[in-house]
Each structure stands twice: as C-alpha cells, then as structure tokens.
Design an enzyme around this catalytic site. Structure first.
Site, mmCIF file in Angstrom:
data_model
loop_
_atom_site.group_PDB
_atom_site.id
_atom_site.type_symbol
_atom_site.label_atom_id
_atom_site.label_comp_id
_atom_site.label_asym_id
_atom_site.label_seq_id
_atom_site.Cartn_x
_atom_site.Cartn_y
_atom_site.Cartn_z
ATOM 1 N N HIS A 244 -9.406 1.214 5.172
ATOM 2 C CA HIS A 244 -8.047 1.622 5.781
ATOM 3 C C HIS A 244 -8.476 2.404 6.947
ATOM 4 C CE1 HIS A 244 -3.943 2.753 6.582
ATOM 5 N NE2 HIS A 244 -3.594 1.541 5.854
ATOM 6 N N GLY B 146 2.610 2.618 10.705
ATOM 7 C CA GLY B 146 3.846 3.589 10.403
ATOM 8 C C GLY B 146 4.683 4.029 11.970
ATOM 9 N N SER C 289 3.824 -2.177 10.252
ATOM 10 C CA SER C 289 5.229 -2.163 10.338
ATOM 11 C C SER C 289 5.799 -3.424 10.021
ATOM 12 C CB SER C 289 5.384 -1.836 11.960
ATOM 13 O OG SER C 289 5.093 -0.583 12.143
ATOM 14 N N LYS D 139 0.043 4.375 -0.305
ATOM 15 C CA LYS D 139 -0.429 5.532 0.347
ATOM 16 C C LYS D 139 -0.307 6.489 -0.558
ATOM 17 C CE LYS D 139 0.055 3.253 4.728
ATOM 18 N NZ LYS D 139 0.121 3.489 6.309
ATOM 19 N N GLU E 299 -6.680 4.736 8.142
ATOM 20 C CA GLU E 299 -6.395 6.233 7.723
ATOM 21 C C GLU E 299 -7.682 6.742 7.249
ATOM 22 O OE1 GLU E 299 -2.812 5.712 5.390
ATOM 23 O OE2 GLU E 299 -1.953 5.287 7.330
ATOM 24 N N GLU F 155 -5.249 -4.744 10.674
ATOM 25 C CA GLU F 155 -4.184 -3.738 10.985
ATOM 26 C C GLU F 155 -4.505 -3.153 12.205
ATOM 27 O OE1 GLU F 155 -2.308 -2.651 7.027
ATOM 28 O OE2 GLU F 155 -3.824 -1.306 7.423
ATOM 29 N N ASN G 140 0.902 -1.106 -0.093
ATOM 30 C CA ASN G 140 -0.013 0.104 -0.136
ATOM 31 C C ASN G 140 1.109 1.147 -0.040
ATOM 32 O OD1 ASN G 140 -1.807 2.041 0.457
ATOM 33 N ND2 ASN G 140 -2.434 1.226 2.660
HETATM 34 P P1 13P Z 1 3.453 0.657 7.653
HETATM 35 O O1 13P Z 1 3.760 -0.892 6.868
HETATM 36 O O2 13P Z 1 3.901 1.703 7.034
HETATM 37 O O3 13P Z 1 3.283 0.477 8.762
HETATM 38 O O4 13P Z 1 1.818 0.615 7.020
HETATM 39 C C1 13P Z 1 0.883 -0.373 7.340
HETATM 40 C C2 13P Z 1 -0.400 0.158 6.486
HETATM 41 O O5 13P Z 1 -1.090 0.908 6.741
HETATM 42 C C3 13P Z 1 -0.580 -0.722 5.200
HETATM 43 O O6 13P Z 1 -1.865 -0.602 4.835
#
Ligand code: 13P
Length: 256
Positions: A97, A178, A217, A10, A99, A172, A8
């Site tokens: 997601h 992140g 992560s 982003k 976010e 997640e 992903n």
């Molecule tokens: P990270 O791998 O950067 O922690 O992000 C995970 C994520 O949100 C994947 O959708």
C-alpha cells in the site's frame, strides 16, 4: 470474474467497533447478489474475533490482512508472518500500500518478498501500485506503473509460483487516497488497460482473469461509474468501508 470489493480499515476502530461493522455487513450481505465478493481487511488485532463472528454467522464475507512480514519466522520483533495469518483463516493480504511505501519506506524489493511470503502461505496478495501527484503532473504515471509491475512480475519465484494466477493488483493513485478527489473513471480505466497490457507479457495464459481493483476516494456516489469500465474489476475502499451501509452500497453498485 466476480467483482471484488475490499474494505481497507487501515488503523481504525477497536475490536468491539469492528465487530459491530462486521455484524452489519453480514446482515446486509444476506440480500446481496453472490456474484460480488466482499472482503474486509481490519487491523491484526481484530482478525481472530472478526473471523469467528463471520464463521458463526455463516457469512460469505471474506477476511484479509493489511500487511505481513517479508520474513517467514524468527527474530523479527513485532512482525507477523503470512503463515501466522493463514492459520487465522486470512485469505488475502494487502501488500505494498502506498502508505507502507511512503511512511514505512517499503521498497519494491520488500514488496516482492512479502508477495512471495503470501503466495507460499497460500494467501492471495493484493499488490498496490500507483503514482504520486507530482509524478502524474510530470507525465510519469505509466512509467511508474510499469516499474512497479515489473518489480513484481519479473521476479522468477513469483512468475513461476504455483499460485501466481491468484495475484490481484490494485491501482491506487496516491493523490486520490483519502482526499475525496477520486480519479476520473476514464483516467483509472486508462491505467487499468495499461496494467492489463503489461500483465499479458508476464502471464500470457491468465492475464485476462487477474482482477485489477481501483482505490482512492471510492464512495457510494462514484462507484457505479468505475464499475462500468471493462478493466476495473472491483474497488479497494478506505474511509467508506468503515460505515457498513456505505460499504454495502458500493458493493451493490457492482451488480451487473
Ligand atoms: P480512501 O478510500 O479513504 O481514499 O482510501 C483508499 C485506500 O487507501 C484503500 O487502500
């Protein structure tokens, strides 16, 4: 079921940078085991050029989107429908997601609508679920997971949809996204087993073949331990998916 490794991206990279990453991933994939499926979800603006490059290279790399509209067409300025994405060879859409849930106020109702849009367009939804740190600290993790799964799986249209068997779930935990602090593989597995148990109630015929991915992560160093857990069927990778080499190392960790 094959392991599925999803990148992903982003809101990162411009299309030319994205193409360089795709090029490298495709090159590395030539020497990879075909029992691992690899998918990238770049920003919308990259989808056409990236899928053209993948087709040109005759690579098995798959392509997905990070979001879609909850509506099918019409006066929704700025929105992109699942049908439009299908026309670009998009095979998967990340839906719900954290976010999008937290920053863009997406509710379970919106996520259900998006999931239906994806299924109607013949696209596989990757539905994200997960608890915040506060919810975990308060012992609410499983209750949150249950309510998020219920919102999707109790919907009559989804549960009876001809492509319901294709839905993928991604656990997640928000606190692991992140932050560099991944869940412990045992913590993740506990939730994955719980998700599988919940799915059995809604989809008794095929709950065992629904992929459940872990995200938060994931990197080259910790991937293998996640993949050693029975109910972790792949990973949803953020930061580490932006470096082709790291992303490929994560995919290699999924070799049986
Ligand atoms: P990270 O791998 O950067 O922690 O992000 C995970 C994520 O949100 C994947 O959708």
């Amino acid at each position: 079921m094959n392991f599925l490794i999803v990148g992903n991206w982003k809101m990162n990279t411009i299309p030319s940078e994205g193409l360089r990453i795709v090029d490298k991933i495709c090159l590395h994939m030539k020497s990879l085991d075909i029992s691992v499926d690899i998918l990238i979800c770049p920003p919308f603006t990259h989808l056409v050029v990236c899928s053209e490059l993948i087709r040109h290279l005759k690579s098995p790399l798959r392509i997905g989107a990070q979001n879609c509209s909850s509506e099918s067409y019409g006066a929704f300025t700025g929105e992109i429908s699942a049908q439009m994405l299908r026309d670009l060879d998009v095979e998967y859409i990340i839906i719900g997601h954290s976010e999008r849930r937290t920053i863009f106020n997406e509710t379970n109702d919106t996520i259900v609508k998006k999931c239906i849009q994806a299924l109607d367009a013949g696209i596989i939804p990757i539905v994200c679920i997960g608890e915040s740190l506060q919810q975990r600290d308060e012992g609410q993790t499983l209750a949150i997971i249950k309510s998020q799964i219920h919102a999707i799986c109790s919907n009559e249209i989804i549960v009876h949809h001809e492509f319901a068997h294709a839905i993928i779930f991604a656990y997640e935990p928000i606190w692991a996204i992140g932050t560099g602090i991944a869940a412990k593989p045992e913590q993740a597995e506990e939730v994955h087993i719980y998700i599988r148990t919940l799915l059995q109630e809604y989809f008794p015929e095929f709950y065992l073949t629904i992929p459940i991915l872990y995200g938060g992560s994931v990197n080259e160093a910790n991937a293998k331990e996640f993949f050693s857990k029975k109910d972790i069927n792949g990973a949803l990778v953020g930061g580490a998916s932006l470096k082709a080499e790291s992303f490929i190392e994560i995919a290699k960790a999924a070799y049986r």
